[in-house]
Design a protein around this motif. Structure first.
Motif, PDB file in Angstrom:
ATOM      1  N   GLY A  86       0.705  -1.272   0.050  1.00  9.57           N
ATOM      2  CA  GLY A  86      -0.392   0.246   0.295  1.00  9.57           C
ATOM      3  C   GLY A  86       1.128   1.239  -0.151  1.00  9.57           C
ATOM      4  O   GLY A  86       0.289   2.248   0.215  1.00  9.57           O
ATOM      5  N   GLU A 110      -1.877  -1.645  -4.256  1.00  7.81           N
ATOM      6  CA  GLU A 110      -2.863  -1.512  -3.793  1.00  7.81           C
ATOM      7  C   GLU A 110      -3.673  -1.336  -2.890  1.00  7.81           C
ATOM      8  O   GLU A 110      -3.932  -0.260  -2.475  1.00  7.81           O
ATOM      9  N   ASP A 111      -5.343  -1.335  -3.094  1.00  5.31           N
ATOM     10  CA  ASP A 111      -6.783  -0.522  -2.691  1.00  5.31           C
ATOM     11  C   ASP A 111      -7.392  -1.552  -1.727  1.00  5.31           C
ATOM     12  O   ASP A 111      -8.298  -0.947  -1.376  1.00  5.31           O
ATOM     13  N   SER A 112      -6.479  -1.787  -0.659  1.00  4.25           N
ATOM     14  CA  SER A 112      -7.154  -2.431   0.770  1.00  4.25           C
ATOM     15  C   SER A 112      -5.956  -2.163   1.152  1.00  4.25           C
ATOM     16  O   SER A 112      -5.211  -2.656   1.858  1.00  4.25           O
ATOM     17  N   LYS A 118     -10.454   0.408   0.258  1.00  4.59           N
ATOM     18  CA  LYS A 118     -10.054   1.607   0.625  1.00  4.59           C
ATOM     19  C   LYS A 118     -11.294   2.196  -0.134  1.00  4.59           C
ATOM     20  O   LYS A 118     -12.209   1.910  -1.849  1.00  4.59           O
ATOM     21  N   PRO A 120     -12.268   3.798  -3.421  1.00  5.94           N
ATOM     22  CA  PRO A 120     -12.383   4.483  -4.350  1.00  5.94           C
ATOM     23  C   PRO A 120     -11.829   5.577  -5.153  1.00  5.94           C
ATOM     24  O   PRO A 120     -10.865   5.460  -5.852  1.00  5.94           O
ATOM     25  N   HIS A 123      -8.030   6.585  -3.065  1.00  4.35           N
ATOM     26  CA  HIS A 123      -7.384   5.836  -3.648  1.00  4.35           C
ATOM     27  C   HIS A 123      -7.141   6.450  -5.342  1.00  4.35           C
ATOM     28  O   HIS A 123      -5.689   6.571  -5.344  1.00  4.35           O
ATOM     29  N   ALA A 142      -2.144  -0.013 -10.802  1.00  2.00           N
ATOM     30  CA  ALA A 142      -2.615  -0.012  -9.357  1.00  2.00           C
ATOM     31  C   ALA A 142      -4.261  -1.761  -9.774  1.00  2.00           C
ATOM     32  O   ALA A 142      -4.970  -2.052 -10.161  1.00  2.00           O
ATOM     33  N   VAL A 144      -6.744  -3.528  -7.989  1.00  2.00           N
ATOM     34  CA  VAL A 144      -7.837  -3.775  -7.062  1.00  2.00           C
ATOM     35  C   VAL A 144      -7.874  -5.099  -6.778  1.00  2.00           C
ATOM     36  O   VAL A 144      -8.649  -6.336  -6.840  1.00  2.00           O
ATOM     37  N   ARG A 160     -14.251   0.643 -10.254  1.00  4.04           N
ATOM     38  CA  ARG A 160     -12.997   0.780  -9.108  1.00  4.04           C
ATOM     39  C   ARG A 160     -11.789   0.686 -10.665  1.00  4.04           C
ATOM     40  O   ARG A 160     -10.839   1.706 -10.720  1.00  4.04           O
ATOM     41  N   TYR A 164      -8.783   4.442 -11.191  1.00  6.65           N
ATOM     42  CA  TYR A 164      -7.464   3.965 -11.535  1.00  6.65           C
ATOM     43  C   TYR A 164      -7.133   4.638 -12.605  1.00  6.65           C
ATOM     44  O   TYR A 164      -6.105   5.456 -12.822  1.00  6.65           O
TER      45      TYR A 164
END
Length: 240
Positions: A86, A110-112, A118, A120, A123, A142, A144, A160, A164
């Protein structure tokens, strides 16, 4: 052509049955093995590197991760992208500077966090800041994390991904996306798509490419497979 330009070009104008296959080195020695095998570029897996450094996944200090990536980059004359999870809480400008210092040409973000997605849009704003700080010097992949966080509706992944890509991501990585949904993701996502593959079962890279994957990575699978082989060797030595 610079290494980052070479790396970016590898993601475009590919035949469906010929996705970009990027093995994941976890140290300098494994990077040299993959380079000698003829792969055009490499992509480090955070979990594989973390394991090689003796930490649990997600628990490696940022300095140790960047040092490990530096050693991998130095070991080969290939473009290397780095999985930096992250971003270790670093501000976008500092994150970009640290990545460029390693010699890496790209990164995964990463988006968590701790299994929770997170926001979106927040992020996407962070990705836009990373892109602004990096310019063309880094290829941004990126991740997802919808499927890995239990959100099975592909439309949520597509939504998402659109944010991005609009923020400047060069590629999106719907981690743990089932192979059967790849055609739907391909139809709904602009630009390259990274798909994770298993090393010893499941669809082949060519089959995943035919379903919509632009590039194939293996996460920590190669490091874990090597560790299993080493355990077998060690057990054999004990029996001798």
């Amino acid at each position: 052509m610079s290494k980052v330009d070479t790396f970016r070009a590898l993601h475009h104008h590919r035949a469906p049955e010929d996705p970009l296959v990027l093995p994941g080195p976890w140290d300098a020695a494994s990077a040299r093995v993959f380079a000698e095998a003829g792969f055009p570029a490499l992509a480090t897996p955070s979990a594989g590197v973390t394991a090689s450094l003796g930490y649990e996944d997600g628990r490696v200090p940022a300095d140790e991760m960047f040092a490990a990536v530096t050693r991998i980059v130095r070991a080969v004359d290939l473009p290397v992208s780095a999985d930096v999870e992250g971003g270790y809480g670093l501000a976008p400008k500092e994150l970009v500077e640290r990545l460029l210092e390693t010699g890496a040409v790209g990164c995964n973000l990463e988006d968590s966090e701790d299994g929770v997605l997170k926001d979106p849009r927040a992020h996407a704003d962070r990705l836009a800041e990373v892109r602004a700080a990096a310019g063309d010097r880094l290829f941004v992949n990126a991740r997802v994390d919808t499927f890995s966080c239990g959100v099975a509706d592909p439309e949520r992944t597509i939504e998402r991904a659109a944010l991005y890509v609009a923020a400047g991501a060069d590629c999106v990585y719907p981690i743990e996306a089932p192979p059967e949904v790849l055609p739907l993701l391909r139809a709904g996502i602009q630009g390259p798509i990274n798909v994770g593959a298993l090393t010893d079962e499941g669809p082949s890279p060519a089959e995943l490419g035919a379903r919509g994957a632009t590039r194939i990575t293996f996460g920590p699978g190669l490091q874990r497979r090597a560790a299993r082989a080493l355990r077998e060797i060690a057990a054999g030595l004990r029996r001798r």
